[in-house]
Design an enzyme around this catalytic site. Structure first.
Site, mmCIF file in Angstrom:
data_model
loop_
_atom_site.group_PDB
_atom_site.id
_atom_site.type_symbol
_atom_site.label_atom_id
_atom_site.label_comp_id
_atom_site.label_asym_id
_atom_site.label_seq_id
_atom_site.Cartn_x
_atom_site.Cartn_y
_atom_site.Cartn_z
ATOM 1 N N GLY A 131 0.828 -1.189 0.000
ATOM 2 C CA GLY A 131 0.000 0.000 0.000
ATOM 3 C C GLY A 131 0.868 1.246 0.000
ATOM 4 N N GLY A 188 0.954 -5.085 0.815
ATOM 5 C CA GLY A 188 -0.263 -5.205 0.033
ATOM 6 C C GLY A 188 -0.095 -5.983 -1.252
ATOM 7 N N GLU A 220 6.462 -4.892 7.910
ATOM 8 C CA GLU A 220 5.737 -3.867 8.661
ATOM 9 C C GLU A 220 6.264 -3.580 10.058
ATOM 10 O OE1 GLU A 220 3.214 -5.121 5.318
ATOM 11 O OE2 GLU A 220 4.392 -6.198 6.808
ATOM 12 N N ASP A 267 -0.355 -7.204 7.834
ATOM 13 C CA ASP A 267 -1.815 -7.176 7.705
ATOM 14 C C ASP A 267 -2.213 -7.828 6.383
ATOM 15 O OD1 ASP A 267 -0.731 -5.050 6.226
ATOM 16 O OD2 ASP A 267 -2.469 -3.766 6.540
#
Length: 362
Positions: free
Chosen positions: A73, A121, A144, A152
């Site tokens: 992302g 992502g 992350e 995530d």
């Protein structure tokens, strides 16, 4: 791997078809094909259309450029939105996570060419698919914890699944906490990919996939891919699997640190040094989320939990500090708050498990 679609030359995501193959092509190469909310929505629309089109046998997702499939992302945008408009930042995460679940449940073969950088992502766009192809150029990671976040996009589900029939399975825990960048062989070892195909063969493979009959199924896709698969030698993570399974079997980060510290191997020393640079909160949160995901019956359960944790992260300190030092004021050492594992208490972790302002799934 672009396809002929001149009227979409400037589109962030190019959508089209080649034969019976629905094509989704990320087209933001200067930003390493990093995802935006607009891109997520375009992909969702494409999947909706491809699902009901009986002339489409399968879907292939690829990335433009010679650097990345998708680097994740757009964390700079999420950083800025999270500070100024957290509800808007949550909108991006909410729709991205729903897309991850959509990919997992997509009823037709969903093929991802995970060539070059595939992180965050980008893993969500690929590793939930039915046919996940890596190459000798793949560089995959969930980095992350190094920016004050946690793995995530359903990664806690993926990294908690293990490798059936192989005994202890802590590769996912290792990847979640360390953010280690791995190649194609280790991506397969970790259960994040299915096969390695030489990057030079991807174009030919895509051409052959486009000639599938409209009634083709996953077995037909696998048969075509199988003709291109290369055998792979064990990567560094697999070579150290026994030590990883021993050191990362614990349910507290402190015990993992102690196990690594007690080892005299170079691998353990390097891993411990890496972990000490990560956000203490992120380490404890990531471990807790991966452990909880082991008992989830559905990907959606893990995503719901991740979304609640992400809402807590956006209201905290470490994510903004991590992004600042990673991409804004590069080279600075992040000042995590809390700065030590001992200061990350059960009470301070509890905020990340409170219900999010919105649910993902009904």
């Amino acid at each position: 791997m672009p396809f002929s679609n001149d009227n979409q030359a400037d589109a962030l995501v190019q959508i089209g078809r080649v034969g019976t193959l629905g094509r989704i092509h990320l087209n933001r190469p200067r930003a390493l094909n990093s995802l935006t909310l607009e891109m997520v929505r375009i992909i969702v629309g494409a999947l909706d259309a491809f699902e009901i089109d009986d002339s489409i046998a399968a879907v292939l997702i690829t990335g433009e450029g010679d650097r990345a499939f998708c680097a994740g992302g757009d964390i700079r945008a999420l950083h800025d939105e999270g500070r100024q408009n957290p509800a808007e930042a949550r909108t991006f995460l909410r729709e991205e996570y729903r897309l991850n679940a959509r990919i997992k449940r997509f009823p037709k073969p969903y093929i991802a060419f995970m060539d070059l950088i595939t992180m965050g992502g980008g893993v969500g766009l690929s590793a939930h698919g039915s046919h996940r192809i890596v190459t000798e150029r793949t560089r995959l990671a969930m980095p992350e914890t190094g920016i004050g976040f946690f793995p995530d996009i359903g990664a806690t589900w993926l990294l908690s699944r293990g490798r059936a029939g192989r005994g202890k399975v802590e590769t996912g825990t290792f990847l979640a906490l360390s953010g280690e960048q791995i190649g194609g062989a280790d991506a397969i070892h970790a259960g994040l990919a299915d096969a390695l195909v030489p990057s030079s063969a991807l174009s030919d493979l895509a051409d052959n996939l486009s000639q599938l009959p409209a009634t083709a199924d996953g077995a037909d896709v696998s048969a075509i891919i199988g003709a291109y698969v290369s055998t792979v030698e064990p990567g560094p993570v697999e070579q150290n699997a026994a030590e990883i399974d021993e050191a990362f079997a614990f349910d507290t980060v402190e015990e993992i640190f102690a196990a690594l510290g007690a080892s005299e191997t170079a691998f353990a020393g390097k891993t411990l040094a890496t972990l000490r640079t990560r956000s203490p909160t992120s380490l404890k949160l990531a471990l807790r989320l991966v452990r909880l995901a082991r008992d989830d019956a559905r990907l959606e359960d893990a995503l719901e939990r991740e979304y609640a944790a992400a809402a807590g992260i956006l209201a905290g300190h470490d994510f903004y500090e991590g992004v600042r030092t990673a991409i804004i004021d590069k080279g600075q050492k992040p000042q995590w708050q809390p700065s030590t594992l001992a200061e990350v208490t059960e009470e301070s972790l509890a905020r990340y498990f409170e219900p999010a302002p919105e649910r993902l799934f009904s």
